[in-house]
Design a protein around this motif. Sequence first.
Motif, PDB file in Angstrom:
ATOM      1  N   ALA A  36      56.062  19.463  21.865  1.00  0.00           N
ATOM      2  CA  ALA A  36      55.700  18.126  21.449  1.00  0.00           C
ATOM      3  C   ALA A  36      56.943  17.247  21.319  1.00  0.00           C
ATOM      4  O   ALA A  36      56.926  16.081  21.706  1.00  0.00           O
ATOM      5  CB  ALA A  36      54.928  18.173  20.136  1.00  0.00           C
ATOM      6  N   LYS A  37      58.020  17.825  20.804  1.00  0.00           N
ATOM      7  CA  LYS A  37      59.255  17.047  20.625  1.00  0.00           C
ATOM      8  C   LYS A  37      59.828  16.667  21.988  1.00  0.00           C
ATOM      9  O   LYS A  37      60.291  15.533  22.176  1.00  0.00           O
ATOM     10  CB  LYS A  37      60.269  17.852  19.810  1.00  0.00           C
ATOM     11  CG  LYS A  37      61.491  17.065  19.440  1.00  0.00           C
ATOM     12  CD  LYS A  37      61.138  15.909  18.511  1.00  0.00           C
ATOM     13  CE  LYS A  37      62.370  15.191  18.011  1.00  0.00           C
ATOM     14  NZ  LYS A  37      62.051  13.978  17.279  1.00  0.00           N
ATOM     15  N   ALA A  38      59.806  17.582  22.940  1.00  0.00           N
ATOM     16  CA  ALA A  38      60.324  17.283  24.279  1.00  0.00           C
ATOM     17  C   ALA A  38      59.535  16.155  24.922  1.00  0.00           C
ATOM     18  O   ALA A  38      60.107  15.246  25.527  1.00  0.00           O
ATOM     19  CB  ALA A  38      60.275  18.531  25.158  1.00  0.00           C
ATOM     20  N   ILE A  39      58.221  16.178  24.775  1.00  0.00           N
ATOM     21  CA  ILE A  39      57.377  15.123  25.338  1.00  0.00           C
ATOM     22  C   ILE A  39      57.685  13.792  24.667  1.00  0.00           C
ATOM     23  O   ILE A  39      57.766  12.758  25.326  1.00  0.00           O
ATOM     24  CB  ILE A  39      55.885  15.490  25.235  1.00  0.00           C
ATOM     25  CG1 ILE A  39      55.594  16.636  26.203  1.00  0.00           C
ATOM     26  CG2 ILE A  39      54.991  14.297  25.504  1.00  0.00           C
ATOM     27  CD1 ILE A  39      54.235  17.244  26.063  1.00  0.00           C
ATOM     28  N   LYS A  85      52.830  10.174  30.574  1.00  0.00           N
ATOM     29  CA  LYS A  85      52.630  10.137  29.126  1.00  0.00           C
ATOM     30  C   LYS A  85      51.195  10.516  28.773  1.00  0.00           C
ATOM     31  O   LYS A  85      50.956  11.308  27.858  1.00  0.00           O
ATOM     32  CB  LYS A  85      52.932   8.740  28.579  1.00  0.00           C
ATOM     33  CG  LYS A  85      54.395   8.383  28.583  1.00  0.00           C
ATOM     34  CD  LYS A  85      54.592   6.957  28.080  1.00  0.00           C
ATOM     35  CE  LYS A  85      56.022   6.508  28.287  1.00  0.00           C
ATOM     36  NZ  LYS A  85      56.231   5.117  27.875  1.00  0.00           N
ATOM     37  N   THR A  86      50.253   9.960  29.504  1.00  0.00           N
ATOM     38  CA  THR A  86      48.841  10.260  29.249  1.00  0.00           C
ATOM     39  C   THR A  86      48.559  11.735  29.476  1.00  0.00           C
ATOM     40  O   THR A  86      47.889  12.379  28.662  1.00  0.00           O
ATOM     41  CB  THR A  86      47.944   9.387  30.151  1.00  0.00           C
ATOM     42  OG1 THR A  86      48.191   8.013  29.850  1.00  0.00           O
ATOM     43  CG2 THR A  86      46.473   9.696  29.947  1.00  0.00           C
ATOM     44  N   ALA A  87      49.062  12.279  30.578  1.00  0.00           N
ATOM     45  CA  ALA A  87      48.843  13.693  30.886  1.00  0.00           C
ATOM     46  C   ALA A  87      49.476  14.589  29.830  1.00  0.00           C
ATOM     47  O   ALA A  87      48.864  15.567  29.387  1.00  0.00           O
ATOM     48  CB  ALA A  87      49.402  14.017  32.267  1.00  0.00           C
ATOM     49  N   LEU A 134      48.906  18.267  25.098  1.00  0.00           N
ATOM     50  CA  LEU A 134      49.172  18.599  23.691  1.00  0.00           C
ATOM     51  C   LEU A 134      47.895  18.653  22.868  1.00  0.00           C
ATOM     52  O   LEU A 134      47.759  19.483  21.968  1.00  0.00           O
ATOM     53  CB  LEU A 134      50.133  17.571  23.074  1.00  0.00           C
ATOM     54  CG  LEU A 134      51.588  17.687  23.501  1.00  0.00           C
ATOM     55  CD1 LEU A 134      52.396  16.546  22.904  1.00  0.00           C
ATOM     56  CD2 LEU A 134      52.167  19.028  23.088  1.00  0.00           C
ATOM     57  N   ALA A 135      46.960  17.777  23.192  1.00  0.00           N
ATOM     58  CA  ALA A 135      45.692  17.728  22.455  1.00  0.00           C
ATOM     59  C   ALA A 135      44.702  18.791  22.931  1.00  0.00           C
ATOM     60  O   ALA A 135      43.641  18.957  22.328  1.00  0.00           O
ATOM     61  CB  ALA A 135      45.070  16.342  22.599  1.00  0.00           C
ATOM     62  N   GLY A 136      45.039  19.498  24.003  1.00  0.00           N
ATOM     63  CA  GLY A 136      44.113  20.491  24.548  1.00  0.00           C
ATOM     64  C   GLY A 136      42.932  19.858  25.240  1.00  0.00           C
ATOM     65  O   GLY A 136      41.873  20.449  25.373  1.00  0.00           O
ATOM     66  N   GLY A 168      45.416  21.292  33.075  1.00  0.00           N
ATOM     67  CA  GLY A 168      44.952  22.535  32.466  1.00  0.00           C
ATOM     68  C   GLY A 168      45.696  23.758  32.938  1.00  0.00           C
ATOM     69  O   GLY A 168      45.593  24.817  32.317  1.00  0.00           O
ATOM     70  N   VAL A 169      46.477  23.616  33.994  1.00  0.00           N
ATOM     71  CA  VAL A 169      47.256  24.741  34.494  1.00  0.00           C
ATOM     72  C   VAL A 169      48.205  25.258  33.414  1.00  0.00           C
ATOM     73  O   VAL A 169      48.548  26.439  33.393  1.00  0.00           O
ATOM     74  CB  VAL A 169      48.008  24.363  35.804  1.00  0.00           C
ATOM     75  CG1 VAL A 169      49.174  23.456  35.535  1.00  0.00           C
ATOM     76  CG2 VAL A 169      48.430  25.594  36.560  1.00  0.00           C
TER      77      VAL A 169
END
Length: 89
Positions: free
Chosen positions: A1-4, A18-20, A25-27, A81-82
């Motif tokens: 999450a921090k890297a994103i 960003k959206t992806a 992160l949200a699954g 999802g990969v």
Amino acid sequence: AKAIEIIAATPVCSPAAKTAANAMLAGNFVPLFPLELVAKDFSYALEMAAANDTPLPITQAAARLFTAAVARGLGGDNITGVMQLYLES
């Protein structure tokens, strides 16, 4: 999450990335472009490359990854999802 968070703050990070990233992160893997279609497209690219005697090692590696995701039952998930292949069970 921090890297994103860090990458998303840079000017070179696209809105789509960003959206992806946030969806991963949200699954949230609701299919916008399903994994099974990505795997199919990779197979077409590899068939064409083979017919032209052109090696595509990176494409082959990516194709194996998406094929593994489909085999694991993730084919209907979004392309992002990969990443589920790398989650601890």
